[in-house]
Design a protein around this motif. Structure first.
Motif, PDB file in Angstrom:
ATOM      1  N   UNK A   1      51.716  76.050  84.623  1.00 45.92           N
ATOM      2  CA  UNK A   1      50.462  76.771  84.808  1.00 45.92           C
ATOM      3  C   UNK A   1      50.409  78.018  83.926  1.00 45.92           C
ATOM      4  N   UNK A   2      51.547  78.660  83.746  1.00 41.56           N
ATOM      5  CA  UNK A   2      51.589  79.848  82.896  1.00 41.56           C
ATOM      6  C   UNK A   2      51.322  79.478  81.440  1.00 41.56           C
ATOM      7  N   UNK A   3      51.851  78.355  81.002  1.00 39.31           N
ATOM      8  CA  UNK A   3      51.583  77.901  79.631  1.00 39.31           C
ATOM      9  C   UNK A   3      50.096  77.633  79.439  1.00 39.31           C
ATOM     10  N   UNK A   4      49.457  77.013  80.435  1.00 40.31           N
ATOM     11  CA  UNK A   4      48.014  76.779  80.337  1.00 40.31           C
ATOM     12  C   UNK A   4      47.249  78.101  80.312  1.00 40.31           C
ATOM     13  N   UNK A   5      47.708  79.048  81.122  1.00 42.89           N
ATOM     14  CA  UNK A   5      47.052  80.363  81.156  1.00 42.89           C
ATOM     15  C   UNK A   5      47.169  81.074  79.810  1.00 42.89           C
TER      16      UNK A   5
ATOM     17  N   UNK B   1      63.730  73.319  79.823  1.00 47.79           N
ATOM     18  CA  UNK B   1      63.319  73.110  78.435  1.00 47.79           C
ATOM     19  C   UNK B   1      62.358  71.936  78.262  1.00 47.79           C
ATOM     20  N   UNK B   2      62.554  70.872  79.048  1.00 50.79           N
ATOM     21  CA  UNK B   2      61.661  69.716  78.927  1.00 50.79           C
ATOM     22  C   UNK B   2      60.240  70.081  79.335  1.00 50.79           C
ATOM     23  N   UNK B   3      60.107  70.784  80.447  1.00 46.05           N
ATOM     24  CA  UNK B   3      58.788  71.221  80.922  1.00 46.05           C
ATOM     25  C   UNK B   3      58.141  72.163  79.916  1.00 46.05           C
ATOM     26  N   UNK B   4      58.959  73.022  79.318  1.00 48.87           N
ATOM     27  CA  UNK B   4      58.435  74.016  78.375  1.00 48.87           C
ATOM     28  C   UNK B   4      58.099  73.401  77.024  1.00 48.87           C
ATOM     29  N   UNK B   5      58.608  72.214  76.742  1.00 53.42           N
ATOM     30  CA  UNK B   5      58.337  71.532  75.475  1.00 53.42           C
ATOM     31  C   UNK B   5      57.222  70.506  75.582  1.00 53.42           C
ATOM     32  N   UNK B   6      56.866  70.146  76.786  1.00 53.64           N
ATOM     33  CA  UNK B   6      55.910  69.068  77.040  1.00 53.64           C
ATOM     34  C   UNK B   6      54.508  69.450  76.553  1.00 53.64           C
ATOM     35  N   UNK B   7      53.801  68.537  75.888  1.00 55.76           N
ATOM     36  CA  UNK B   7      52.413  68.838  75.486  1.00 55.76           C
ATOM     37  C   UNK B   7      51.561  69.164  76.707  1.00 55.76           C
ATOM     38  N   UNK B   8      50.705  70.159  76.575  1.00 47.93           N
ATOM     39  CA  UNK B   8      49.851  70.548  77.695  1.00 47.93           C
ATOM     40  C   UNK B   8      48.736  69.539  77.888  1.00 47.93           C
ATOM     41  N   UNK B   9      48.436  69.249  79.152  1.00 45.79           N
ATOM     42  CA  UNK B   9      47.346  68.320  79.462  1.00 45.79           C
ATOM     43  C   UNK B   9      46.133  69.102  79.934  1.00 45.79           C
TER      44      UNK B   9
ATOM     45  N   UNK C   1      42.571  84.481  85.852  1.00 45.30           N
ATOM     46  CA  UNK C   1      41.426  84.427  84.945  1.00 45.30           C
ATOM     47  C   UNK C   1      41.237  83.041  84.337  1.00 45.30           C
ATOM     48  N   UNK C   2      42.335  82.321  84.155  1.00 47.25           N
ATOM     49  CA  UNK C   2      42.266  81.000  83.513  1.00 47.25           C
ATOM     50  C   UNK C   2      42.087  79.864  84.505  1.00 47.25           C
TER      51      UNK C   2
ATOM     52  N   UNK D   1      62.318  75.440  95.385  1.00 44.67           N
ATOM     53  CA  UNK D   1      62.014  76.600  94.539  1.00 44.67           C
ATOM     54  C   UNK D   1      62.133  76.242  93.060  1.00 44.67           C
ATOM     55  N   UNK D   2      63.142  75.441  92.707  1.00 48.25           N
ATOM     56  CA  UNK D   2      63.297  75.035  91.311  1.00 48.25           C
ATOM     57  C   UNK D   2      62.077  74.243  90.848  1.00 48.25           C
ATOM     58  N   UNK D   3      61.578  73.363  91.700  1.00 57.64           N
ATOM     59  CA  UNK D   3      60.373  72.600  91.359  1.00 57.64           C
ATOM     60  C   UNK D   3      59.165  73.523  91.250  1.00 57.64           C
ATOM     61  N   UNK D   4      59.097  74.532  92.114  1.00 62.69           N
ATOM     62  CA  UNK D   4      57.987  75.490  92.067  1.00 62.69           C
ATOM     63  C   UNK D   4      58.017  76.289  90.771  1.00 62.69           C
ATOM     64  N   UNK D   5      59.203  76.654  90.317  1.00 58.89           N
ATOM     65  CA  UNK D   5      59.317  77.386  89.053  1.00 58.89           C
ATOM     66  C   UNK D   5      58.813  76.532  87.899  1.00 58.89           C
ATOM     67  N   UNK D   6      59.173  75.243  87.901  1.00 55.93           N
ATOM     68  CA  UNK D   6      58.688  74.352  86.854  1.00 55.93           C
ATOM     69  C   UNK D   6      57.169  74.259  86.856  1.00 55.93           C
TER      70      UNK D   6
END
Length: 344
Positions: free
Chosen positions: A254-258, A336-344, A69-70, A244-249
């Motif tokens: 994308x999930x954070x943006x959604x 944690x770094x990816x999850x803390x990063x400001x969304x663009x 949807x997003x 796969x680890x890179x794909x998860x990141x």
């Protein structure tokens, strides 16, 4: 707008998984030792390739639908979504190697680890707790949790309802054995509650607004008793593969943006989501607007580890979890770094 399978490869729930009864535990298994032997996190030199396959466990009309949807699908890798009915099944699938990543409440991983399951906890979903409540009939004389003593109280075994009900009772000096606990599925609980067979009902989700519209009264919500944490889990084998680890990141970004889109577009999300699950958009929007918080994906903190440990300890004290576990070794903070990063 239903989930569009043309934007991502969608598969059915794995059918070849051996049911190992993770909920029963394994007396001699040592999940913490198995998890402690994991190799150091692998780092991908670059992002995932189009050939990388990430097998994602999802629930009906949840994260996959939010991504669609997003506008966060398709992904730059092959995302295969499989729909599951419970977190327990997702833990089983991850342990069996049939799924790479998926989420659950804080409870299924505790039971899985007690049974020796191989899994890692890699992120925390922060979500609502207002729609997990204890209901009483409209004409009930029950006015407080203390009034539940000796009463017939429905709940769903080994779920958040059993956890917060135990916490609520303990706060007023009561034990689980001081009530007449009745373990029921949500459907069974609804029927028993409507027929007057229960004095109170600990329940969650869409059962709550439906019951309220029929006259039920909220005795107390789980706000202050539940953390609102839901855990993203991954297969250690998937984490060991750089692609796969890179794909998860990338999936997490994308999930954070959604989730950000969801929070900023509640009316649109209610239309999309309600159509997918078959409830009215009015009820869906009511739930969303009264949420304690909107769904979000966050890095792991020490408080999150402590919360998961508290949940595991509570179920052990209730005699449901077969042994005490140390859940901390299951947490992996590489994202944690990816999850803390400001969304663009």
């Amino acid at each position: 707008m239903p989930f569009d399978p043309t934007t991502a490869s969608v598969s059915r729930s794995p059918s070849g998984i051996g049911r190992r009864s993770l909920l029963r535990g394994a007396a001699g298994a040592c999940g913490a030792l198995a998890l402690g032997a994991l190799p150091a996190p692998s780092r991908a030199a670059s992002g995932p390739t189009p050939e990388t396959v990430l097998r994602i466990a999802d629930y009906k009309a949840l994260d996959g639908l939010a991504l669609e949807a997003s506008g966060q699908l398709p992904t730059p890798f092959r995302s295969q979504f499989a729909e599951f009915g419970s977190g327990n099944l997702i833990v089983e699938a991850i342990n069996a190697g049939s799924i790479d990543v998926g989420s659950s409440s804080e409870i299924p991983p505790a039971f899985g680890i007690a049974a020796g399951a191989r899994l890692s906890i890699i992120a925390v979903v922060k979500d609502d707790v207002n729609w997990q409540v204890v209901l009483v009939p409209p004409d009930s004389p029950i006015r407080s949790v203390a009034d539940l003593k000796g009463k017939r109280v429905g709940y769903v075994r080994a779920t958040t309802t059993q956890y917060y009900l135990a916490k609520m009772l303990g706060e007023v000096g009561l034990r689980f054995t001081d009530i007449q606990p009745v373990a029921l599925t949500p459907a069974e609980g609804q029927a028993a509650f409507e027929q007057g067979a229960l004095d109170a009902w600990a329940i969650y989700g869409y059962s709550v607004p439906f019951a309220i519209r029929k006259g039920a009264r909220v005795l107390v919500t789980s706000n202050g008793y539940l953390s609102g944490n839901y855990l993203y889990l991954a297969s250690p084998d998937a984490l060991a593969e750089p692609g796969k680890a890179a794909a998860i990141g990338e999936y997490f970004l994308r999930l954070r943006r959604a989730f950000a889109w969801r929070a900023a577009n509640l009316e649109r999300w209610a239309q999309v989501h309600s159509a997918a699950i078959g409830v009215s958009a009015e009820i869906d929007l009511e739930i969303l607007r009264k949420n304690s918080r909107q769904r979000d994906l966050a890095p792991i903190t020490d408080a999150d580890v402590a919360s998961a440990q508290n949940v595991a300890d509570t179920f052990h004290q209730l005699g449901v979890l077969p042994r005490r576990i140390d859940i901390a070794p299951a947490f992996d903070r590489r994202f944690n770094d990816i999850l803390s990063r400001p969304l663009s």
